[in-house]
Design a protein around this motif. Sequence first.
Motif, short mmCIF file in Angstrom:
data_model
loop_
_atom_site.label_atom_id
_atom_site.label_comp_id
_atom_site.label_asym_id
_atom_site.label_seq_id
_atom_site.Cartn_x
_atom_site.Cartn_y
_atom_site.Cartn_z
N TYR A 3 12.27 112.70 10.93
CA TYR A 3 12.64 113.91 10.21
C TYR A 3 13.65 114.70 11.06
N THR A 99 15.76 118.00 0.69
CA THR A 99 15.53 116.81 1.51
C THR A 99 16.39 115.66 1.01
N ARG A 106 14.52 111.21 7.00
CA ARG A 106 14.53 112.33 6.07
C ARG A 106 15.30 113.48 6.71
N LEU A 108 16.31 117.32 6.38
CA LEU A 108 15.92 118.55 5.72
C LEU A 108 16.99 119.61 5.94
#
Length: 405
Positions: A3, A99, A106, A108
């Motif tokens: 992330y 996202t 991922r 964000l």
Amino acid sequence: MKYITPDYYKEFCCIADACSDTCCAGWEITIDPKSIKNYQKIKGPLGNRLHNSIDWKQHTFLQYDHKCIFLNEDNLCDLYTEAGPDSLCLTCKQYPRHTESYLNVRELSIAISCPEVARMLLSRRDQVIFETKEVSKREEVDVAFPQKLFERINEARQVMFNILQDRTIELKFRMGLVLGLAHDLQKRIVSRNYESMERLIAHYGKKETQQSLINKLDCGTWKLYNPYKCKGWKRLGRTSLIDGRRAFIKNVWKELLHLDALNKEWPEEIKQAQQVLNQLTVEQYRRAYQELYQRNPNLTVQMEQLMVYFIYGYSNGSVYDGEFYTKVKFAVFQTMAIEELFFAAWVKDSDSLTLLKQVDIAHKYAREIEHLDQNIDYFEKVLKEKREFDFESFVCGIYDNAQMK
């Protein structure tokens, strides 16, 4: 699973009725399938209201006077008030958060179409840091995903961040270097020459390379660009070096007025800004532009933040269509468009270009451009195909910036 988030992501908090605008007006709110099923099960007065407040074929909330039908006079959501936060659809729960998914990555982000996000970004002085967090999840497998290309694009993007955040380099040269890297990389993306991509990215990442290209840009000898023999002049309708930016911006105004509008007042605001600047002679425009930066010392950092924001938001999407150069041009285009709207507001009233005014301009612009797929598609087509927005024309416009540090 990896992330990635900009470090200001975690700082965001909705300010609700204290916001200068509302995210419940101006656009259709799409309802996700799970929420649709939940709304169908709700009984009683709220269930009846939901039944009469949703387009069940389009899966959107109905609107009244261009506002979501659940938005009350206090700019608060009746659905949230009556049934709590879990009752909100996915769109309302997430906005302005977004996202993007790339296999096991991922990314964000938060959108500057939200006034509070625009305020956070434009008031920020520190360089943005992108944080990476590894989460133990089952790895996704997709043999068709171009992993090598994704890795090269990420490497190029990181070099761009390094360049854009190097405040020892004038902003116009930072933007020129970023465009040059994207332009040169695009040829290698088309041929899928990964080794050549890697070498080029490493080349642009070196300080000596950057300084060499800056020197060539400054004297007009960098590859396609020559300010004394620039083929872009004729397409831009310019006659001398001094009117390069203004000529380029005329094409920016033209394309902005071509777009579909979410807010019916948006086209008129663009026309008014254009009229303010069109009243200036070439010399007046140049002097006013230089004075804009002299009187607003934070503006260079604000443009840096916008460039980093747009590069982060768009460039990795090219892993799916291969249009890395087009997406980088889009980032430069949008930064220059917002800057020009700031400029017009300042020319109209130099005391009015407060942070509050800048936030108002930036978030309205982002709403119109970033939240209509047809507008994004249109821009990508224009920036890819029109000669008015080729490498030479872009650099002609950028080069004519004031001498900014």
